[in-house]
Design a protein around this motif. Structure first.
Motif, PDB file in Angstrom:
ATOM      1  N   GLU A  13      11.778  29.769  21.067  1.00 47.46           N
ATOM      2  CA  GLU A  13      11.972  30.616  19.900  1.00 47.46           C
ATOM      3  C   GLU A  13      13.146  30.120  19.071  1.00 47.46           C
ATOM      4  OE1 GLU A  13      10.034  33.128  19.025  1.00 47.46           O
ATOM      5  OE2 GLU A  13       8.745  32.843  20.778  1.00 47.46           O
ATOM      6  N   ILE A  14      13.126  30.464  17.798  1.00 48.64           N
ATOM      7  CA  ILE A  14      14.254  30.137  16.927  1.00 48.64           C
ATOM      8  C   ILE A  14      15.467  30.944  17.378  1.00 48.64           C
ATOM      9  CG2 ILE A  14      15.094  30.123  14.554  1.00 48.64           C
ATOM     10  CD1 ILE A  14      12.212  30.080  13.618  1.00 48.64           C
TER      11      ILE A  14
ATOM     12  N   TYR B 222      17.707  24.458   8.736  1.00 46.97           N
ATOM     13  CA  TYR B 222      17.414  25.045  10.047  1.00 46.97           C
ATOM     14  C   TYR B 222      18.613  25.870  10.476  1.00 46.97           C
ATOM     15  CZ  TYR B 222      15.926  25.631  14.877  1.00 46.97           C
ATOM     16  OH  TYR B 222      15.538  26.181  16.077  1.00 46.97           O
ATOM     17  N   LEU B 223      18.389  27.151  10.714  1.00 50.15           N
ATOM     18  CA  LEU B 223      19.411  28.066  11.216  1.00 50.15           C
ATOM     19  C   LEU B 223      20.691  28.011  10.369  1.00 50.15           C
ATOM     20  CD1 LEU B 223      19.071  29.956  13.660  1.00 50.15           C
ATOM     21  CD2 LEU B 223      20.624  28.467  14.916  1.00 50.15           C
TER      22      LEU B 223
ATOM     23  N   PHE C 237      19.513  22.823  16.760  1.00 44.35           N
ATOM     24  CA  PHE C 237      18.106  22.584  17.051  1.00 44.35           C
ATOM     25  C   PHE C 237      17.868  22.166  18.497  1.00 44.35           C
ATOM     26  CE2 PHE C 237      14.233  19.740  16.621  1.00 44.35           C
ATOM     27  CZ  PHE C 237      13.332  20.774  16.405  1.00 44.35           C
ATOM     28  N   HIS C 238      18.913  21.912  19.253  1.00 45.24           N
ATOM     29  CA  HIS C 238      18.734  21.304  20.571  1.00 45.24           C
ATOM     30  C   HIS C 238      17.888  22.149  21.548  1.00 45.24           C
ATOM     31  CE1 HIS C 238      22.255  23.614  22.342  1.00 45.24           C
ATOM     32  NE2 HIS C 238      21.469  23.543  23.398  1.00 45.24           N
ATOM     33  N   PRO C 239      17.885  23.502  21.498  1.00 43.84           N
ATOM     34  CA  PRO C 239      17.033  24.242  22.449  1.00 43.84           C
ATOM     35  C   PRO C 239      15.539  23.982  22.259  1.00 43.84           C
ATOM     36  CG  PRO C 239      18.735  25.688  21.549  1.00 43.84           C
ATOM     37  CD  PRO C 239      18.744  24.435  20.725  1.00 43.84           C
ATOM     38  N   ARG C 240      15.121  23.508  21.096  1.00 41.33           N
ATOM     39  CA  ARG C 240      13.704  23.267  20.819  1.00 41.33           C
ATOM     40  C   ARG C 240      13.392  21.791  20.610  1.00 41.33           C
ATOM     41  NH1 ARG C 240      12.233  26.650  15.767  1.00 41.33           N
ATOM     42  NH2 ARG C 240      10.105  26.526  16.581  1.00 41.33           N
TER      43      ARG C 240
ATOM     44  N   GLY D  94      12.132  25.125   4.976  1.00 41.23           N
ATOM     45  CA  GLY D  94      12.488  25.508   6.331  1.00 41.23           C
ATOM     46  C   GLY D  94      11.707  26.740   6.740  1.00 41.23           C
ATOM     47  N   GLU D  95      11.787  27.081   8.011  1.00 40.39           N
ATOM     48  CA  GLU D  95      11.078  28.249   8.522  1.00 40.39           C
ATOM     49  C   GLU D  95      11.664  29.533   7.952  1.00 40.39           C
ATOM     50  OE1 GLU D  95       9.799  27.358  13.015  1.00 40.39           O
ATOM     51  OE2 GLU D  95      11.831  26.710  12.578  1.00 40.39           O
TER      52      GLU D  95
END
Length: 327
Positions: free
Chosen positions: A280-281, A234-235, A293-296, A53-54
């Protein structure tokens, strides 16, 4: 009846690790950074789970929480059938012998004032396993096991290259004969040519000693080489988990697809369609509602903004947290 060999060595259930945000003169808690927010997975003996992951997604925090280096808010961690989070601090010492860690920075993780013999032999001293000549002999054996000469016993960390320092870190991690290793981005600070040597060493040690790895990384090419299964974070949450080949050949989650599209193709003239994520994350201190993850996400719809999808098994052994995965 299931044999003991088929039982997972490590089971993590709904693990949550939050860090308080303090504000004001009196340092009152104003909120929490949700570094790990409901993570679950299993690792079987002798296998490797790649956790990718990031940066900032919570990968390292997962590993440190499993080792009780960071306190968990809730969840369960079962190691060889024992609930790690229920063990009192005073009784953690036997567990430390079974679970060890390799750090990302091969220089910063070694005491510059200690020579190699002291660094590698310190776990043996702390646990009262060996002393004197027997400890020195054990250190020599460990150095040879990781491909270093016994002539290096009296040298200090600054006298070694990055790859050699990481080998010293591996020798220290193996000193107590552990079953399980958290490999926290162990090759990210090394040159590419040295990375392959360390990865091959880890795989050789796993085959010879029966080690089990949680391999934390952001380099997907490295993860594909060493892992049996891969979990994508993710997050603070796992959004996809599958056997290595299945995940790389048939990713279901849009985030996984974007990550895989960024892997360079080592073939001239062959281009891969790149999925470029916008925005942005989000902050783990203020995660978005619904799917994180929906904003990206290029496929997001209203349902994604309102409801949080949990991991679901869409095919045997292949789990994903996405409404679109079933379509």
């Amino acid at each position: 009846m299931v044999s003991a060999e088929n039982n997972p060595l490590l089971e993590v259930h709904d693990l949550k690790t939050y860090f308080p945000i303090r504000a004001g003169f009196f340092g009152r808690i104003a909120g929490y950074v949700k570094a790990v927010d409901g993570v679950s997975f299993r690792i079987h003996p002798g296998k490797t789970l790649g956790l990718v992951g990031e940066s900032g997604c919570g990968k390292t925090t997962v590993g440190r929480t499993i080792l009780r280096l960071v306190p968990a808010v809730s969840g369960r961690i079962l190691f060889d059938g024992c609930d790690v989070l229920q063990i009192p601090p005073a009784r953690l010492k036997p567990l430390r012998r079974q679970m060890q860690i390799m750090f990302q920075d091969p220089y910063g993780s070694l005491n510059p004032r200690m020579n190699v013999e002291t660094i590698v032999g310190e776990p043996l001293k702390v646990h009262g396993i060996a002393s004197g000549s027997s400890r020195r002999q054990r250190v020599v054996e460990l150095l040879e096991q990781v491909g270093l000469s016994p002539r290096y016993l009296d040298r200090y960390p600054h006298e070694f290259s990055g790859g050699q320092r990481q080998r010293i870190g591996i020798a220290r991690a193996l000193a107590l004969g552990p079953k399980f290793l958290v490999c926290d981005e162990p090759v990210s600070a090394l040159d590419v040519s040295i990375q392959s040597q360390i990865i091959n060493l880890l795989m050789d040690l796993q085959a010879r000693l029966g080690l089990t790895y949680l391999f934390i990384a952001h380099d997907l090419a490295v993860v594909r080489h060493i892992s049996d299964e891969v979990a994508v974070m993710y997050l603070g949450r796992i959004v996809e988990h599958a056997p290595r080949d299945i995940l790389f050949e048939h990713p279901l989650h849009p985030y996984t697809q974007a990550l895989l599209s960024a892997i360079p193709v080592p073939q001239p003239g062959l281009r891969q369609k790149r999925i470029v994520l916008t925005g942005e994350i989000p902050s783990p201190a203020n995660p978005p509602s619904g799917c994180p993850f929906h904003p990206r996400c290029p496929l997001a719809e209203e349902r994604c903004r309102q409801e949080q999808q949990v991991l679901a098994e869409y095919e045997k052994g292949h789990w994903a947290a996405c409404w679109k995965a079933a379509t």
